[in-house]
Design a protein around this motif. Structure first.
Motif, PDB file in Angstrom:
ATOM      1  N   PRO A   1     -75.712  12.225   3.172  1.00 33.09           N
ATOM      2  CA  PRO A   1     -76.453  13.122   2.281  1.00 33.09           C
ATOM      3  C   PRO A   1     -77.934  13.175   2.636  1.00 33.09           C
ATOM      4  O   PRO A   1     -78.507  12.209   3.066  1.00 33.09           O
ATOM      5  CB  PRO A   1     -76.244  12.487   0.907  1.00 33.09           C
ATOM      6  CG  PRO A   1     -74.968  11.725   1.016  1.00 33.09           C
ATOM      7  CD  PRO A   1     -74.954  11.207   2.428  1.00 33.09           C
TER       8      PRO A   1
ATOM      9  N   TYR B   1     -72.556   4.451   1.300  1.00 30.30           N
ATOM     10  CA  TYR B   1     -73.535   5.063   0.401  1.00 30.30           C
ATOM     11  C   TYR B   1     -74.228   4.014  -0.472  1.00 30.30           C
ATOM     12  O   TYR B   1     -75.435   4.086  -0.716  1.00 30.30           O
ATOM     13  CB  TYR B   1     -72.862   6.110  -0.482  1.00 30.30           C
ATOM     14  CG  TYR B   1     -72.503   7.402   0.230  1.00 30.30           C
ATOM     15  CD1 TYR B   1     -72.614   7.526   1.608  1.00 30.30           C
ATOM     16  CD2 TYR B   1     -72.051   8.508  -0.493  1.00 30.30           C
ATOM     17  CE1 TYR B   1     -72.281   8.703   2.250  1.00 30.30           C
ATOM     18  CE2 TYR B   1     -71.715   9.690   0.140  1.00 30.30           C
ATOM     19  CZ  TYR B   1     -71.819   9.782   1.516  1.00 30.30           C
ATOM     20  OH  TYR B   1     -71.490  10.958   2.146  1.00 30.30           O
TER      21      TYR B   1
ATOM     22  N   LYS C   1     -77.216  13.636  -4.296  1.00 37.60           N
ATOM     23  CA  LYS C   1     -77.406  14.355  -5.555  1.00 37.60           C
ATOM     24  C   LYS C   1     -76.332  14.047  -6.588  1.00 37.60           C
ATOM     25  O   LYS C   1     -76.560  14.189  -7.795  1.00 37.60           O
ATOM     26  CB  LYS C   1     -77.448  15.862  -5.301  1.00 37.60           C
ATOM     27  CG  LYS C   1     -76.151  16.448  -4.731  1.00 37.60           C
ATOM     28  CD  LYS C   1     -76.294  17.936  -4.476  1.00 37.60           C
ATOM     29  CE  LYS C   1     -74.997  18.509  -3.909  1.00 37.60           C
ATOM     30  NZ  LYS C   1     -75.126  19.965  -3.644  1.00 37.60           N
TER      31      LYS C   1
ATOM     32  N   ASP D   1     -73.247  14.611   8.707  1.00 37.94           N
ATOM     33  CA  ASP D   1     -74.387  13.785   8.322  1.00 37.94           C
ATOM     34  C   ASP D   1     -74.135  13.124   6.967  1.00 37.94           C
ATOM     35  O   ASP D   1     -73.354  13.601   6.161  1.00 37.94           O
ATOM     36  CB  ASP D   1     -75.651  14.630   8.183  1.00 37.94           C
ATOM     37  CG  ASP D   1     -76.076  15.268   9.500  1.00 37.94           C
ATOM     38  OD1 ASP D   1     -75.231  15.929  10.121  1.00 37.94           O
ATOM     39  OD2 ASP D   1     -77.242  15.116   9.856  1.00 37.94           O
TER      40      ASP D   1
ATOM     41  N   ARG E   1     -86.086  18.736   3.344  1.00 37.13           N
ATOM     42  CA  ARG E   1     -86.931  18.086   2.341  1.00 37.13           C
ATOM     43  C   ARG E   1     -88.243  17.547   2.920  1.00 37.13           C
ATOM     44  O   ARG E   1     -89.037  16.947   2.198  1.00 37.13           O
ATOM     45  CB  ARG E   1     -86.174  16.930   1.673  1.00 37.13           C
ATOM     46  CG  ARG E   1     -84.947  17.342   0.880  1.00 37.13           C
ATOM     47  CD  ARG E   1     -84.428  16.200   0.018  1.00 37.13           C
ATOM     48  NE  ARG E   1     -84.016  15.053   0.785  1.00 37.13           N
ATOM     49  CZ  ARG E   1     -82.779  14.853   1.269  1.00 37.13           C
ATOM     50  NH1 ARG E   1     -81.842  15.771   1.055  1.00 37.13           N
ATOM     51  NH2 ARG E   1     -82.472  13.762   1.950  1.00 37.13           N
TER      52      ARG E   1
ATOM     53  N   GLU F   1     -81.352  17.296  -5.176  1.00 37.61           N
ATOM     54  CA  GLU F   1     -81.556  16.627  -3.890  1.00 37.61           C
ATOM     55  C   GLU F   1     -82.916  15.935  -3.822  1.00 37.61           C
ATOM     56  O   GLU F   1     -83.246  15.303  -2.826  1.00 37.61           O
ATOM     57  CB  GLU F   1     -81.470  17.653  -2.748  1.00 37.61           C
ATOM     58  CG  GLU F   1     -80.097  18.294  -2.588  1.00 37.61           C
ATOM     59  CD  GLU F   1     -79.127  17.389  -1.853  1.00 37.61           C
ATOM     60  OE1 GLU F   1     -79.492  16.233  -1.572  1.00 37.61           O
ATOM     61  OE2 GLU F   1     -78.008  17.850  -1.565  1.00 37.61           O
TER      62      GLU F   1
ATOM     63  N   GLY G   1     -82.964  15.190   4.906  1.00 35.11           N
ATOM     64  CA  GLY G   1     -81.914  16.184   4.789  1.00 35.11           C
ATOM     65  C   GLY G   1     -81.300  16.514   6.134  1.00 35.11           C
ATOM     66  O   GLY G   1     -81.882  16.268   7.198  1.00 35.11           O
ATOM     67  N   ARG G   2     -80.115  17.082   6.090  1.00 37.52           N
ATOM     68  CA  ARG G   2     -79.370  17.396   7.308  1.00 37.52           C
ATOM     69  C   ARG G   2     -80.183  18.256   8.265  1.00 37.52           C
ATOM     70  O   ARG G   2     -80.133  18.095   9.486  1.00 37.52           O
ATOM     71  CB  ARG G   2     -78.071  18.110   6.940  1.00 37.52           C
ATOM     72  CG  ARG G   2     -77.202  18.480   8.119  1.00 37.52           C
ATOM     73  CD  ARG G   2     -75.887  19.088   7.670  1.00 37.52           C
ATOM     74  NE  ARG G   2     -75.135  18.151   6.856  1.00 37.52           N
ATOM     75  CZ  ARG G   2     -73.936  18.428   6.326  1.00 37.52           C
ATOM     76  NH1 ARG G   2     -73.398  19.623   6.507  1.00 37.52           N
ATOM     77  NH2 ARG G   2     -73.313  17.525   5.596  1.00 37.52           N
TER      78      ARG G   2
ATOM     79  N   GLY H   1     -81.648  13.345  -1.543  1.00 38.41           N
ATOM     80  CA  GLY H   1     -80.235  13.313  -1.192  1.00 38.41           C
ATOM     81  C   GLY H   1     -79.413  12.600  -2.254  1.00 38.41           C
ATOM     82  O   GLY H   1     -79.909  12.256  -3.329  1.00 38.41           O
TER      83      GLY H   1
ATOM     84  N   THR I   1     -78.852   8.472   6.248  1.00 40.25           N
ATOM     85  CA  THR I   1     -80.063   8.939   5.580  1.00 40.25           C
ATOM     86  C   THR I   1     -81.087   7.822   5.479  1.00 40.25           C
ATOM     87  O   THR I   1     -82.290   8.053   5.649  1.00 40.25           O
ATOM     88  CB  THR I   1     -79.718   9.457   4.173  1.00 40.25           C
ATOM     89  OG1 THR I   1     -78.788  10.542   4.290  1.00 40.25           O
ATOM     90  CG2 THR I   1     -80.956   9.953   3.445  1.00 40.25           C
TER      91      THR I   1
END
Length: 357
Positions: free
Chosen positions: A357, A67, A34, A355, A19, A112, A14-15, A32, A144
């Motif tokens: 996700p 992504y 989500k 960032d 998490r 998330e 997570g940013r 992430g 990520t």
């Protein structure tokens, strides 16, 4: 990558590292994205890209490719036995584990916390100071999920998992050009979709590396004393040996006799300190009649030492490398000229990159 060396993957939590505790407690890596649906039936990268396009119908092609590359890595390219590295922003340490299962889509109420891989976390308290600068730069990408491969990264992280220390690139690879930008790519992401680097984290790691080069060992005690003087304490640095578990005495008032009176222990080693150091400091706190204690642990604390300090919040404070850097930066203009000459810093403004996700 040498034969037999497992692949290594950076998987963020997570940013803001939100998490990380959940991932450790549940023995998983990931989360992430989500907005993206279950990837279980997406057996090809194109199928994953289709789910990303459905989740982000107005997104540009580069973002979809980015992504999709990350999620395809999580879904398929990461294999059982690979190593996962998870930086933990809340503690400044790094967790390392091994992948033990295939992709799963959880039914967690938090969206998330659904796209994951099962992981056996083997080390959860590796300090950033145990990893050399070039590899830290690799770990500074905003993605990520991405593979760690440049600069002999896979072999080196395997060594960190085994010993807790980064040995650096092996000689044959060290001769390669390491000065080039070392930002890992995410799966099949196109070159023009390469991620930005966390400039703040990179700058802090550079400061950390330079600081310990100049202030390793007993000299770090003098730096800590200088920082405390800048914050209004009168300080006495003890001798290099036979200090009885106290490296610096600090107190208010012209002679340092007024409250709060501190006993300070400084450990410059990159390894996390253990229970024995904490217990020794607790004894010094009592025997010297001090009000509070400060433990400067360059490599942080191991799990047992952290547990011992749970009920000592108002008696003992711990500074790891990041905390000491924070203290240096907030007092920088009040530090002695010789310290500022050895550690030249300049404040700059940079554009904040978003960032993944």
């Amino acid at each position: 990558m040498a034969t037999g060396t497992p692949r290594v993957w950076l998987v963020r939590a997570g940013r803001h590292g939100e998490r990380a505790s959940w991932a450790l407690d549940n023995q998983v890596a990931g989360g992430g994205f989500k907005e993206v649906d279950d990837l279980t039936r997406a057996a090809t990268r194109d199928a994953v890209a289709g789910l990303v396009r459905a989740a982000f119908p107005d997104a540009k092609a580069n973002l979809v490719a980015n992504y999709a590359g990350q999620l395809w890595a999580l879904r398929e390219r990461i294999t059982v036995g690979d190593i996962v590295v998870m930086p933990m922003k809340t503690s400044g340490q790094i967790a390392i584990g091994k992948v033990v299962g295939g992709y799963r889509h959880l039914t967690d109420p938090d969206p998330e916390r659904r796209h994951v891989r099962p992981v056996q976390w083997l080390r959860t308290d590796v300090p950033r100071t145990a990893i050399k600068q070039d590899l830290l730069y690799t770990l500074g990408a905003f993605l990520t999920i991405c593979e760690v491969s440049r600069n002999d990264g896979a072999w080196r992280m395997a060594q960190v998992l085994e010993s807790g220390h980064d040995p650096g690139s092996r000689p044959a690879l060290a001769r390669a050009t390491l000065a080039a930008a070392d930002v890992p790519q995410a799966g099949d992401v196109e070159a023009d979709a390469s991620p930005a680097v966390d400039v703040e984290r990179y700058a802090r790691d550079r400061i950390t590396s330079t600081l310990i080069e100049h202030y390793a060992g007993h000299k770090l005690e003098h730096l800590v004393a200088a920082v405390l003087r800048a914050e209004g304490f009168a300080c006495t640095v003890t001798k290099a040996s036979g200090d009885g578990g106290v490296d610096v005495f600090a107190g208010r008032g012209p002679f340092g006799l007024d409250s709060p009176r501190l006993v300070v222990q400084v450990k410059s080693d990159a390894n996390p300190v253990g229970v024995d150091v904490v217990q020794k400091l607790q004894g010094a706190l009592s025997s010297h009649g001090a009000d509070q204690a400060l433990l400067v642990a360059w490599g942080g604390l191991n799990g047992n030492a952290q547990a011992l300090l749970i009920n000592q919040h108002f008696r003992i404070r711990v500074w790891d490398a990041d905390d000491l850097i924070d203290a240096v930066c907030r007092n920088y203009l009040r530090l002695p000229d010789e310290i500022r000459a050895e550690l030249p810093l300049k404040q700059v403004w940079v554009l904040v990159e978003e960032d993944a996700p």
